[in-house]
Motif scaffolding. Structure first.
Motif, PDB file in Angstrom:
ATOM      1  N   GLY A 110      -4.527   8.930   9.443  1.00 32.81           N
ATOM      2  CA  GLY A 110      -5.673   7.728   9.696  1.00 32.81           C
ATOM      3  C   GLY A 110      -5.526   6.845  10.689  1.00 32.81           C
ATOM      4  O   GLY A 110      -6.358   6.501  11.562  1.00 32.81           O
ATOM      5  N   PHE A 111      -4.287   6.361  10.388  1.00 35.27           N
ATOM      6  CA  PHE A 111      -3.803   4.984  11.150  1.00 35.27           C
ATOM      7  C   PHE A 111      -3.530   5.615  12.532  1.00 35.27           C
ATOM      8  O   PHE A 111      -3.915   5.115  13.588  1.00 35.27           O
ATOM      9  N   GLU A 137      -1.445  11.312   4.672  1.00 37.55           N
ATOM     10  CA  GLU A 137      -2.971  11.285   5.008  1.00 37.55           C
ATOM     11  C   GLU A 137      -3.346   9.858   5.617  1.00 37.55           C
ATOM     12  O   GLU A 137      -3.891   9.980   6.531  1.00 37.55           O
ATOM     13  N   GLY A 138      -2.902   8.839   5.162  1.00 38.58           N
ATOM     14  CA  GLY A 138      -2.916   7.539   5.715  1.00 38.58           C
ATOM     15  C   GLY A 138      -2.482   7.201   6.874  1.00 38.58           C
ATOM     16  O   GLY A 138      -2.867   6.574   7.940  1.00 38.58           O
ATOM     17  N   ARG A 153      -7.719   0.265   6.641  1.00 44.14           N
ATOM     18  CA  ARG A 153      -6.704   0.820   7.582  1.00 44.14           C
ATOM     19  C   ARG A 153      -5.435   1.818   7.143  1.00 44.14           C
ATOM     20  O   ARG A 153      -4.905   1.935   7.797  1.00 44.14           O
ATOM     21  N   CYS A 154      -5.546   1.574   5.801  1.00 44.93           N
ATOM     22  CA  CYS A 154      -4.565   2.604   5.363  1.00 44.93           C
ATOM     23  C   CYS A 154      -4.762   3.892   5.513  1.00 44.93           C
ATOM     24  O   CYS A 154      -3.870   4.910   5.010  1.00 44.93           O
ATOM     25  N   GLY A 155      -6.045   4.296   5.633  1.00 49.50           N
ATOM     26  CA  GLY A 155      -6.753   5.399   5.969  1.00 49.50           C
ATOM     27  C   GLY A 155      -6.570   6.582   4.699  1.00 49.50           C
ATOM     28  O   GLY A 155      -6.414   7.745   4.679  1.00 49.50           O
ATOM     29  N   THR A 156      -7.282   5.621   3.777  1.00 48.67           N
ATOM     30  CA  THR A 156      -7.534   6.561   2.380  1.00 48.67           C
ATOM     31  C   THR A 156      -8.936   7.514   2.506  1.00 48.67           C
ATOM     32  O   THR A 156      -9.364   7.683   1.486  1.00 48.67           O
ATOM     33  N   TYR A 157      -9.437   7.428   3.593  1.00 53.76           N
ATOM     34  CA  TYR A 157     -10.861   8.260   3.676  1.00 53.76           C
ATOM     35  C   TYR A 157     -10.685   9.706   3.029  1.00 53.76           C
ATOM     36  O   TYR A 157     -11.748  10.014   2.329  1.00 53.76           O
ATOM     37  N   VAL A 158      -9.852  10.393   3.427  1.00 55.59           N
ATOM     38  CA  VAL A 158      -9.601  11.764   2.657  1.00 55.59           C
ATOM     39  C   VAL A 158      -9.907  11.589   1.090  1.00 55.59           C
ATOM     40  O   VAL A 158     -10.562  12.280   0.566  1.00 55.59           O
ATOM     41  N   ARG A 159      -9.219  10.844   0.460  1.00 53.50           N
ATOM     42  CA  ARG A 159      -9.407  10.528  -0.921  1.00 53.50           C
ATOM     43  C   ARG A 159     -10.523   9.668  -1.398  1.00 53.50           C
ATOM     44  O   ARG A 159     -11.213  10.212  -2.498  1.00 53.50           O
ATOM     45  N   GLN A 175      -4.440   2.455  -1.642  1.00 53.35           N
ATOM     46  CA  GLN A 175      -3.031   2.048  -1.210  1.00 53.35           C
ATOM     47  C   GLN A 175      -2.965   0.674  -1.377  1.00 53.35           C
ATOM     48  O   GLN A 175      -2.510   0.155  -2.113  1.00 53.35           O
ATOM     49  N   CYS A 176      -3.293  -0.047  -0.214  1.00 52.90           N
ATOM     50  CA  CYS A 176      -3.093  -1.699  -0.204  1.00 52.90           C
ATOM     51  C   CYS A 176      -4.188  -2.353  -0.957  1.00 52.90           C
ATOM     52  O   CYS A 176      -3.778  -3.035  -1.743  1.00 52.90           O
ATOM     53  N   ARG A 197       3.637  -0.121  13.122  1.00 53.98           N
ATOM     54  CA  ARG A 197       3.832   1.429  12.209  1.00 53.98           C
ATOM     55  C   ARG A 197       4.326   2.444  13.162  1.00 53.98           C
ATOM     56  O   ARG A 197       3.623   3.063  13.951  1.00 53.98           O
ATOM     57  N   ALA A 238       2.136  12.506  -0.061  1.00 53.13           N
ATOM     58  CA  ALA A 238       0.923  13.032   0.489  1.00 53.13           C
ATOM     59  C   ALA A 238      -0.053  11.902   1.163  1.00 53.13           C
ATOM     60  O   ALA A 238      -0.743  11.967   2.146  1.00 53.13           O
ATOM     61  N   ALA A 239      -0.147  10.842  -0.036  1.00 55.26           N
ATOM     62  CA  ALA A 239      -0.949   9.775   0.488  1.00 55.26           C
ATOM     63  C   ALA A 239      -0.751   8.935   1.982  1.00 55.26           C
ATOM     64  O   ALA A 239      -1.212   8.545   2.693  1.00 55.26           O
ATOM     65  N   GLN A 240       0.845   8.877   1.985  1.00 53.96           N
ATOM     66  CA  GLN A 240       1.394   8.109   3.265  1.00 53.96           C
ATOM     67  C   GLN A 240       0.959   9.090   4.442  1.00 53.96           C
ATOM     68  O   GLN A 240       1.064   8.713   5.670  1.00 53.96           O
ATOM     69  N   VAL A 271      -7.630  16.702   5.931  1.00 56.91           N
ATOM     70  CA  VAL A 271      -6.297  16.750   6.082  1.00 56.91           C
ATOM     71  C   VAL A 271      -5.482  17.717   4.950  1.00 56.91           C
ATOM     72  O   VAL A 271      -5.926  17.766   3.568  1.00 56.91           O
ATOM     73  N   MET A 308     -12.708  10.711  10.466  1.00 59.43           N
ATOM     74  CA  MET A 308     -11.585  11.186   9.658  1.00 59.43           C
ATOM     75  C   MET A 308     -11.806  12.694   9.427  1.00 59.43           C
ATOM     76  O   MET A 308     -12.617  13.358   9.007  1.00 59.43           O
ATOM     77  N   GLY A 322       0.708  -1.192   0.034  1.00 58.20           N
ATOM     78  CA  GLY A 322      -0.057  -0.031  -0.015  1.00 58.20           C
ATOM     79  C   GLY A 322       0.917   1.380  -0.108  1.00 58.20           C
ATOM     80  O   GLY A 322       0.495   2.454  -0.274  1.00 58.20           O
ATOM     81  N   ALA A 333     -10.244   3.970  13.307  1.00 58.28           N
ATOM     82  CA  ALA A 333     -10.849   5.246  12.691  1.00 58.28           C
ATOM     83  C   ALA A 333     -11.601   4.727  11.391  1.00 58.28           C
ATOM     84  O   ALA A 333     -11.152   4.001  10.623  1.00 58.28           O
ATOM     85  N   PHE A 361       1.613  -2.781   8.280  1.00 60.59           N
ATOM     86  CA  PHE A 361       2.130  -2.013   9.527  1.00 60.59           C
ATOM     87  C   PHE A 361       2.979  -2.728  10.492  1.00 60.59           C
ATOM     88  O   PHE A 361       3.025  -2.404  11.692  1.00 60.59           O
TER      89      PHE A 361
END
Lengths: 718, 155
Positions: free
Chosen positions: A636-637, A632-633, B133-139, B96-97, A520, A628-630, A673, A670, A72, A665, A399
């Motif tokens: 969230g984690f 954001e994610g 779990r990767c937290g892609t919620y924003v996207r 992501q994943c 993580r 940016a994705a990492q 961000v 969320m 991911g 979460a 993770f």
């Protein structure tokens, strides 16, 4: 008196290797396992053979072998981008493929003869290597084209997957066979691009881990082989209990059940498919020997850990005389912090497919440490590691869980599959099994005392950290544990980036039978919380603004820069209104700098995080969209662990079982961000883990800004 | 028991235990592995499919109760809304994943089919059953809004 920790730390082993064309690669040396040292004659020299990493196909695809697990974090896209950059490939022709387990070809450049992914090093450690691979293949294509056209190679150029000679063009696919036969150039003689020639590096690109939005991507869970069986497992109710027998209650006679067998850690019900196995497993009654089982209860454990922090403990780092300084302080804060056990709870629960026969063993899994896993399988089967074939699949997140030094779930699969010789067996952990199988983030209790003088100048810092080491008892122990102190328990605490003249860091190891593992952001999860919340409280006690206070005392320009930028971008100091607060936190971790500003609204004791502004300095952002994705994610984690997530144990039994009681979460939790990446020409550094650890202190500080109270036992709404 | 299911417009005659969840029929019996197992108790949404156009958790829905209904999985998520959702998902690099994304895409397709212009509250309501779990919620949120806009301007 200065007592410095001896031995290996990530920072001490920083190695900056100059590349050509102004490119730099930053290396972090992690320990090398003592075994397998002789497998590669020169393990310190990264493999840059393009014929190993690149397959040019006649239909003009550029297939790139990706040696780091795609879980991911964007390994497929990042590493293929580096190859494609120097190769001048067209983006659409790049195809990323997972490299199989083979440390002679695909070892981590900093881990010796070991293939693996971890420590947020995937891209940074491959940055120079993958560019050299691409550049070498380009040179071979030019040589092949020069022969074809009867011209000198230096009269040719490349663009978008083609070699160009005036008005003539040859695609890489057309040259594939000839290029492959060219001599492989010495990587030292290659000229890499200057940054102003980059076509991909530094730009957001479409991800190359495809098939994830149309259902076509294949994970371990989706592997289906002819004659394959599915195993559902029953684990002991308490860690360390041993199976003594079982009563199948007729489940072994059920239609589709192929066998019920014991293995090292329990009983497996093996059937033609999952539902048959799962239904049968519910009938089976297992008897356990619990004489050596762990009976820990988390409620009592917290008292034990708290008690430990009042003991002298092991000295991790000392400077000056903290006790004397505290006696002379104008303002002192004392805080304690509790961060609970946490499961990784990957979306794809742990699983593995194994086929064992007289010739060896073939495995399919989302391997994060394939070399160690292959050795583990060889060990329990009594065969050679070369007889263990590891097919690496994409992973439904990790993770840290899939980098398990004991490879618990995989060896379990091998142990079951060996009892069905010749047949592929897929072990599928249910969510309940996954949640209760252990290898959690260790629980830590910390006590911190910090002081300033009458002018708000820093005087002294004392920190006690109590918990179980994740590294002790693993192959990494000799390198990462020194004088009883596990580096991962204090990373991010010692080497304080604030100018305290007197410091005193103590570690208290609390051993028990609950298996723990890196999660993580690892140690930074508890150390960033303690450092940044204590600093915040100290600033307020001294009557100073928390951002200004940190900036005045910060000793690292890049650290200060992300903090300052985050404050500016978030509008630090703006009017927040009733029941709202803004909090800041900053940390240096995985060689990157991350500052977060959190905005929260309180509804009674409930915390709603409205917005997080994130600033990261990760050196050169190879793909800013993935960075940016990492972020954001990672946010969230991290949000789950500060707001809800916990894992509690009573008399050795894990209470949580699934997502209804292990809360994480969700969309409704969320916040908005906003991510800002500091422009930088420094070597790329880690982005997979950093943001996660900084969320908790930022949110706790925001809650304190709203309520005047620092809530330091996580989760806030457990 | 024997049953007939209509999956992605195709009729499938199958014979499974009568308590078998739709999820395991899709994955193990039919071989449509795009729909994922994540929790088995309708808590995570990784197994989301559309049943008569509405999102359903296939891990707790008995296959026998889906007889006579139109089942749509990620592999068959064609049509204007589904294709737009997938295109925007790819454009924004949402995944992501990716393990939860089949469920996210199907839930979003279901949402936009019934509510062409969802606000944040509607997105929270429709999507909070799908854990990432990767937290892609924003996207995911951004993609739903962008897909809604695209679908409106196309119509």
């Amino acid at each position: 008196m200065i007592v410095k920790r001896q031995g290996l730390s990530r920072r001490r082993f920083l190695q900056v290797v100059a590349g050509t064309g102004g490119a730099l690669v930053l290396g972090v040396h992690l320990p090398r396992p003592a075994h397998a040292e002789s497998e590669r004659p020169d393990a310190n020299r990264p493999n840059t053979d393009p014929n190993v990493f690149i397959t040019l196909t006649p239909d003009n695809r550029v297939e790139v072998m990706i040696k780091h697990l795609e879980m991911g974090q964007g390994a497929f896209t990042g590493l293929a981008m580096l190859v494609g950059e120097e190769l001048d490939a067209a983006w659409d022709q790049l195809v990323a493929k997972p490299a199989p387990g083979d440390p002679t070809k695909f070892n981590h450049t900093q881990w010796g003869p070991m293939q693996g992914t971890g420590g947020s090093t995937g891209l940074s450690s491959s940055y120079l290597q993958m560019r050299q691979v691409g550049a070498a293949m380009r040179q071979m294509l030019l040589a092949a084209a020069a022969k074809r056209w009867g011209v000198k190679a230096d009269t040719l150029r490349t663009e978008q997957g083609q070699v160009i000679n005036g008005n003539e063009r040859l695609s890489y696919g057309e040259l594939a066979e000839a290029a492959r036969a060219e001599p492989v150039p010495n990587p030292d003689g290659l000229t890499l691009k200057n940054p102003d020639q980059f076509i991909y590096i530094g730009k957001p690109m479409p991800r190359l881990d495809k098939g994830k939005t149309d259902g076509s991507a294949i994970y371990t869970q989706d592997i289906n082989l002819p004659g394959m069986l599915t195993a559902v497992v029953i684990h002991p109710p308490r860690f360390g209990a041993k199976v003594t027998g079982f009563n199948a209650n007729g489940a072994d006679k059920a239609d589709g059940v192929e066998g019920i067998v014991t293995f090292s850690n329990g009983v497996a019900v093996v059937a033609k498919d999952f539902w048959t196995a799962q239904s049968a497993a519910k009938q089976v009654k297992v008897s356990w020997d619990e004489s050596n089982a762990e009976r820990l209860s988390t409620s009592a454990m917290w008292e034990t850990l708290k008690g430990l922090t009042n003991q002298p403990g092991l000295i991790a780092e000392q400077k000056g005389d903290a006790s004397k300084a505290f006696a002379e302080a104008a303002h002192t804060v004392e805080m304690d912090f509790a961060t609970p056990f946490l499961p990784h709870a990957t979306m794809e629960p742990m699983n593995c497919v194994a086929r064992v026969d007289k010739d060896g063993c073939e495995l399919w899994s989302g391997f994060q440490m394939p070399t160690g896993d292959q050795m583990g399988a060889a060990r329990i089967l009594g065969i050679k590691p070369e007889q263990v074939k590891a097919n690496v699949l994409i992973a439904g997140s990790s993770f840290g869980r899939r980098a398990n030094p004991a490879w618990d779930y995989g060896l379990e699969c091998v142990d079951i599959a060996r009892q069905f010789p010749g047949k592929p067996v897929k072990v599928v952990w249910t969510r309940e099994v996954d949640t209760r199988a252990g290898w959690y983030r260790p629980a830590y209790y910390q006590r911190v005392k910090a002081a300033v003088d009458g002018e708000g100048k820093l005087l002294a810092w004392q920190q006690h950290i109590a918990g179980k080491s994740v590294v002790s008892g693993t192959p990494f122990e000799s390198a990462l544990v020194h004088n009883g102190i596990d580096h991962t328990s204090i990373e991010g605490a010692t080497d304080l980036p604030y100018a305290f003249p007197n410091t005193d860091f103590r570690v208290h190891n609390h051993n028990h039978g609950v298996p723990v593992q890196w999660w993580r952001a690892v140690g930074h999860n508890h150390t960033a919380l303690a450092k940044e919340v204590t600093m915040d409280a100290l600033a307020r006690k001294a009557g100073q603004d928390p951002v200004q206070f940190r900036l005045q005392q910060g000793t690292n320009p890049r650290y200060n820069a992300v903090l300052k930028t985050a404050a500016e971008k978030a509008g630090w100091g703006k009017e927040m209104g009733a029941n709202r607060g803004m909090g800041v936190a900053v940390q240096f971790l995985f060689e990157s700098y991350v500052a977060l500003v959190a905005e929260v609204t309180m509804e009674g004791d409930e915390v709603k995080v409205d917005k997080i502004t994130c600033v990261v300095d990760c050196g050169l952002a190879v793909d800013p969209d993935i960075v940016a994705a990492q972020m954001e994610g990672g946010i969230g984690f991290g949000l789950g662990q500060v707001l809800f997530s916990t894992l509690s144990i009573e008399d050795g039994k894990v209470k949580q079982s699934n997502f209804q009681n292990h809360k994480v979460a969700r969309m409704r939790d969320m916040p908005e961000v906003e991510v800002h990446i500091m422009p930088s020409a420094e070597p790329p550094t880690g982005v997979g883990e950093p943001a996660t650890a900084v969320v908790a202190p930022a949110v706790v500080n925001a809650v304190a800004a709203a309520t005047g109270k620092y809530r330091t036992h996580l989760p806030l709404m457990g | 028991m024997e049953m007939t299911l209509t999956i992605n417009g195709q009729s499938h005659k199958i014979d499974v235990a009568d308590d078998t969840p739709l999820l395991w029929v899709l994955r193990d019996t039919i071989g449509l592995t795009g729909t994922k197992y994540g929790c088995g108790i309708a808590q995570c949404g990784a197994c989301t499919v559309l049943v008569d156009g509405r999102p359903a958790r296939s891990c707790t829905l008995r296959a026998r109760n889906a007889q006579g209904k139109a089942i749509t999985t990620i592999e068959g998520n064609q049509g204007r809304v589904g294709e737009t959702v997938i295109a925007v998902w790819n454009e924004l690099n949402v995944h992501q994943c990716g393990y939860c994304q089949s469920g996210q895409v199907m839930a979003a397709t279901g949402l936009l089919s019934s509510n062409p212009k969802p606000d944040d509250a509607a997105i929270d309501q429709a999507m909070s059953g799908c854990i990432c779990r990767c937290g892609t919620y924003v996207r995911v949120r951004k993609a739903i809004k962008q897909a809604a806009e695209q679908l409106q301007s196309d119509s």
